[in-house]
Design a protein around this motif. Structure first.
Motif, PDB file in Angstrom:
ATOM      1  N   ARG A 283     -58.939  54.166 -36.683  1.00  0.00           N
ATOM      2  CA  ARG A 283     -60.273  53.481 -36.087  1.00  0.00           C
ATOM      3  C   ARG A 283     -60.798  52.712 -37.380  1.00  0.00           C
ATOM      4  O   ARG A 283     -61.187  51.734 -36.927  1.00  0.00           O
ATOM      5  CB  ARG A 283     -61.230  54.769 -35.465  1.00  0.00           C
ATOM      6  CG  ARG A 283     -60.719  55.308 -34.176  1.00  0.00           C
ATOM      7  CD  ARG A 283     -61.838  56.234 -33.976  1.00  0.00           C
ATOM      8  NE  ARG A 283     -61.858  56.614 -32.614  1.00  0.00           N
ATOM      9  CZ  ARG A 283     -62.474  57.943 -32.101  1.00  0.00           C
ATOM     10  NH1 ARG A 283     -63.128  58.478 -32.794  1.00  0.00           N
ATOM     11  NH2 ARG A 283     -62.202  58.227 -30.951  1.00  0.00           N
ATOM     12  N   ASN A 284     -60.944  53.183 -38.530  1.00  0.00           N
ATOM     13  CA  ASN A 284     -61.342  52.538 -39.785  1.00  0.00           C
ATOM     14  C   ASN A 284     -60.429  51.304 -39.937  1.00  0.00           C
ATOM     15  O   ASN A 284     -61.128  50.149 -40.150  1.00  0.00           O
ATOM     16  CB  ASN A 284     -61.171  53.450 -41.124  1.00  0.00           C
ATOM     17  CG  ASN A 284     -62.324  54.453 -40.796  1.00  0.00           C
ATOM     18  OD1 ASN A 284     -63.164  54.518 -40.177  1.00  0.00           O
ATOM     19  ND2 ASN A 284     -61.845  55.561 -41.665  1.00  0.00           N
ATOM     20  N   ALA A 285     -59.254  51.391 -39.530  1.00  0.00           N
ATOM     21  CA  ALA A 285     -58.487  50.059 -39.884  1.00  0.00           C
ATOM     22  C   ALA A 285     -58.856  49.245 -38.780  1.00  0.00           C
ATOM     23  O   ALA A 285     -58.826  47.781 -38.931  1.00  0.00           O
ATOM     24  CB  ALA A 285     -56.930  50.334 -39.892  1.00  0.00           C
ATOM     25  N   LEU A 286     -59.021  49.673 -37.507  1.00  0.00           N
ATOM     26  CA  LEU A 286     -59.381  48.681 -36.586  1.00  0.00           C
ATOM     27  C   LEU A 286     -60.772  47.772 -36.788  1.00  0.00           C
ATOM     28  O   LEU A 286     -60.917  46.792 -36.535  1.00  0.00           O
ATOM     29  CB  LEU A 286     -59.499  49.342 -34.846  1.00  0.00           C
ATOM     30  CG  LEU A 286     -58.243  49.767 -34.628  1.00  0.00           C
ATOM     31  CD1 LEU A 286     -58.426  50.801 -33.278  1.00  0.00           C
ATOM     32  CD2 LEU A 286     -57.251  48.721 -34.175  1.00  0.00           C
ATOM     33  N   ASN A 287     -61.531  48.762 -37.174  1.00  0.00           N
ATOM     34  CA  ASN A 287     -62.840  48.216 -37.586  1.00  0.00           C
ATOM     35  C   ASN A 287     -63.013  47.287 -38.901  1.00  0.00           C
ATOM     36  O   ASN A 287     -64.061  46.696 -39.048  1.00  0.00           O
ATOM     37  CB  ASN A 287     -64.063  49.365 -37.569  1.00  0.00           C
ATOM     38  CG  ASN A 287     -64.320  49.892 -36.327  1.00  0.00           C
ATOM     39  OD1 ASN A 287     -64.930  49.142 -35.469  1.00  0.00           O
ATOM     40  ND2 ASN A 287     -63.989  51.105 -35.735  1.00  0.00           N
ATOM     41  N   THR A 316     -52.975  40.589 -34.466  1.00  0.00           N
ATOM     42  CA  THR A 316     -53.946  41.608 -35.223  1.00  0.00           C
ATOM     43  C   THR A 316     -55.043  42.160 -34.257  1.00  0.00           C
ATOM     44  O   THR A 316     -55.626  41.590 -33.428  1.00  0.00           O
ATOM     45  CB  THR A 316     -54.697  40.695 -36.111  1.00  0.00           C
ATOM     46  OG1 THR A 316     -53.760  40.003 -37.319  1.00  0.00           O
ATOM     47  CG2 THR A 316     -55.619  41.509 -37.183  1.00  0.00           C
ATOM     48  N   LEU A 317     -54.761  43.467 -34.334  1.00  0.00           N
ATOM     49  CA  LEU A 317     -55.646  44.302 -33.389  1.00  0.00           C
ATOM     50  C   LEU A 317     -56.960  44.729 -34.299  1.00  0.00           C
ATOM     51  O   LEU A 317     -57.033  45.138 -35.223  1.00  0.00           O
ATOM     52  CB  LEU A 317     -54.992  45.728 -33.127  1.00  0.00           C
ATOM     53  CG  LEU A 317     -53.483  45.553 -32.746  1.00  0.00           C
ATOM     54  CD1 LEU A 317     -53.017  46.716 -32.238  1.00  0.00           C
ATOM     55  CD2 LEU A 317     -53.386  44.308 -31.435  1.00  0.00           C
ATOM     56  N   LYS A 318     -58.123  44.452 -33.447  1.00  0.00           N
ATOM     57  CA  LYS A 318     -59.245  44.764 -34.297  1.00  0.00           C
ATOM     58  C   LYS A 318     -60.543  45.354 -33.142  1.00  0.00           C
ATOM     59  O   LYS A 318     -60.337  45.067 -31.913  1.00  0.00           O
ATOM     60  CB  LYS A 318     -59.948  43.364 -34.819  1.00  0.00           C
ATOM     61  CG  LYS A 318     -59.384  43.073 -36.181  1.00  0.00           C
ATOM     62  CD  LYS A 318     -60.149  42.252 -36.940  1.00  0.00           C
ATOM     63  CE  LYS A 318     -59.696  41.541 -38.259  1.00  0.00           C
ATOM     64  NZ  LYS A 318     -60.554  40.532 -39.007  1.00  0.00           N
ATOM     65  N   LEU A 319     -61.620  45.876 -33.773  1.00  0.00           N
ATOM     66  CA  LEU A 319     -62.592  46.313 -33.058  1.00  0.00           C
ATOM     67  C   LEU A 319     -63.692  45.542 -33.633  1.00  0.00           C
ATOM     68  O   LEU A 319     -64.375  45.690 -34.865  1.00  0.00           O
ATOM     69  CB  LEU A 319     -62.975  47.927 -32.919  1.00  0.00           C
ATOM     70  CG  LEU A 319     -62.056  48.734 -32.020  1.00  0.00           C
ATOM     71  CD1 LEU A 319     -62.193  50.199 -32.574  1.00  0.00           C
ATOM     72  CD2 LEU A 319     -62.490  48.319 -30.660  1.00  0.00           C
ATOM     73  N   ASN A 320     -64.630  44.717 -32.666  1.00  0.00           N
ATOM     74  CA  ASN A 320     -65.936  44.139 -33.040  1.00  0.00           C
ATOM     75  C   ASN A 320     -66.938  44.573 -32.266  1.00  0.00           C
ATOM     76  O   ASN A 320     -67.013  44.382 -31.268  1.00  0.00           O
ATOM     77  CB  ASN A 320     -65.638  42.627 -32.940  1.00  0.00           C
ATOM     78  CG  ASN A 320     -66.634  41.861 -33.218  1.00  0.00           C
ATOM     79  OD1 ASN A 320     -67.578  42.205 -33.937  1.00  0.00           O
ATOM     80  ND2 ASN A 320     -66.699  40.496 -32.881  1.00  0.00           N
ATOM     81  N   ASN A 321     -67.918  45.416 -32.808  1.00  0.00           N
ATOM     82  CA  ASN A 321     -69.017  46.132 -32.382  1.00  0.00           C
ATOM     83  C   ASN A 321     -68.400  46.876 -31.066  1.00  0.00           C
ATOM     84  O   ASN A 321     -69.058  46.927 -29.922  1.00  0.00           O
ATOM     85  CB  ASN A 321     -69.953  45.127 -31.957  1.00  0.00           C
ATOM     86  CG  ASN A 321     -70.570  44.395 -32.902  1.00  0.00           C
ATOM     87  OD1 ASN A 321     -70.877  44.851 -33.905  1.00  0.00           O
ATOM     88  ND2 ASN A 321     -71.021  42.990 -33.041  1.00  0.00           N
TER      89      ASN A 321
END
Length: 334
Positions: A283-287, A316-321
């Protein structure tokens, strides 16, 4: 939570077949779900999808659904189109992006209706085929199912039917039964979004290239320019498909789905992380900076089913808010 495993645990407690009212979004999606549930359930399918527009499209999908059920000897519960109720339900969210608040309200409408009818008709369980799609949020759908089950006082069957190659199997069965496979979710908003994103199809690109090859004999400079444009269009199409498919993988990782996390471990994507902190570190990596995953990995584990073999690279996989975001700008097509 791994809803696929939760479903297995529930089924293991059965001492015989249970009855289930299964909401189906379409014939193709229901095909692999029915195949999987049939050994343990007496299935009745309800086709309640008032979001599907126009009416002709709704009737076409409904007809295909009924045809498949006859082939498989599965019972069917009919209901009204109810399109006005759908528009009342999603009022104010018409401009929302696909997968946002409008879709959530649509899920609630369909699952609440299914739960109510399941209770009224004394079914043991109710469920839905929606989670077979790699583009649908299984976490959200299951949470809605449990909420409606509690409201009506009936059992909801949790599931994530795309697991164990469920989506791939639905494609195979669709071909076997020659089912009509639509190219948009159902509502006119999703159709518009699909058209805006679609760009050139592979067939269209090939047709353009063929015509340009003929013209090349007399207009070489113009042809060269058009070929470059066509290649760019093909690359953009594949990038878009990869990004859309990766959104489901991001959602699974963010909910610490064990199968999704195991993909990272098996493929050594985050090899340096070990132990119980693996979920939190993911999760930290995604954020943070994100997680790079190759197209080959997405394809191997059935998150990506439609892309050109000439394309390669990473997403690239990410979480934005808390919102999943996929960036396929590193993808290249030969």
């Amino acid at each position: 939570m791994n809803y696929n495993e939760e479903m297995k645990k529930i089924i293991k407690t059965f001492d015989g077949k249970k009855t289930i009212l299964l909401h189906s979004c379409c014939g193709p999606c229901s095909s692999s779900v029915i195949e999987r549930l049939k050994p343990n359930f007496d299935i009745t399918v309800i086709y309640y999808n008032p979001n599907i527009e126009p009416k002709e499209e709704y009737e076409k999908r409904k007809s295909e659904q009924i045809r498949l059920l006859k082939e498989l000897d599965i019972k069917y519960m009919d209901c009204d189109y109810d399109n006005e109720t759908y528009h009342e339900k999603i009022k104010g969210t018409e401009e929302e992006k696909e997968g946002g608040a409008r879709c959530t309200l649509c899920f609630v409408l369909r699952l609440s209706k299914t739960a109510k009818l399941a209770k009224e008709n004394c079914f043991d369980y109710f469920g839905t085929t929606l989670t077979v799609s790699p583009h649908k949020n299984s976490e959200l759908i299951n949470k809605i199912g449990f909420k409606e089950a509690e409201k009506e006082g009936i059992n909801f069957l949790p599931a994530d039917f795309k697991k164990e190659e469920g989506y791939k199997r639905s494609i195979e069965l669709s071909k076997k039964f020659n089912l009509y496979r639509q190219d948009y979710c159902g509502c006119l908003y999703s159709k518009e979004a699909r058209m805006n994103q679609k760009g050139f199809t592979l067939v269209e690109v090939i047709s353009v290239i063929t015509v340009l090859a003929i013209i090349m004999i007399v207009v070489v400079p113009a042809v060269t320019k058009q070929l470059t444009s066509s290649k760019d269009a093909l690359t953009k199409l594949n990038i878009k498909n990869a990004e859309e498919s990766a959104l489901m993988f991001i959602t699974d990782l963010n909910t610490c789905d064990s199968e999704a996390l195991n993909i990272l471990k098996t493929e050594n994507v985050l090899a340096e992380i070990t132990g119980e902190s693996y979920c939190l570190s993911t999760r930290n990596a995604l954020n943070g900076d994100g997680i790079e995953v190759s197209l080959d990995i997405l394809k191997k584990y059935n998150y990506l089913t439609d892309y050109d073999e000439k394309c390669s690279g990473t997403v690239t996989l990410k979480l934005n808010n808390a919102n999943p975001k996929a960036d396929g700008s590193n993808i290249e097509c030969r």
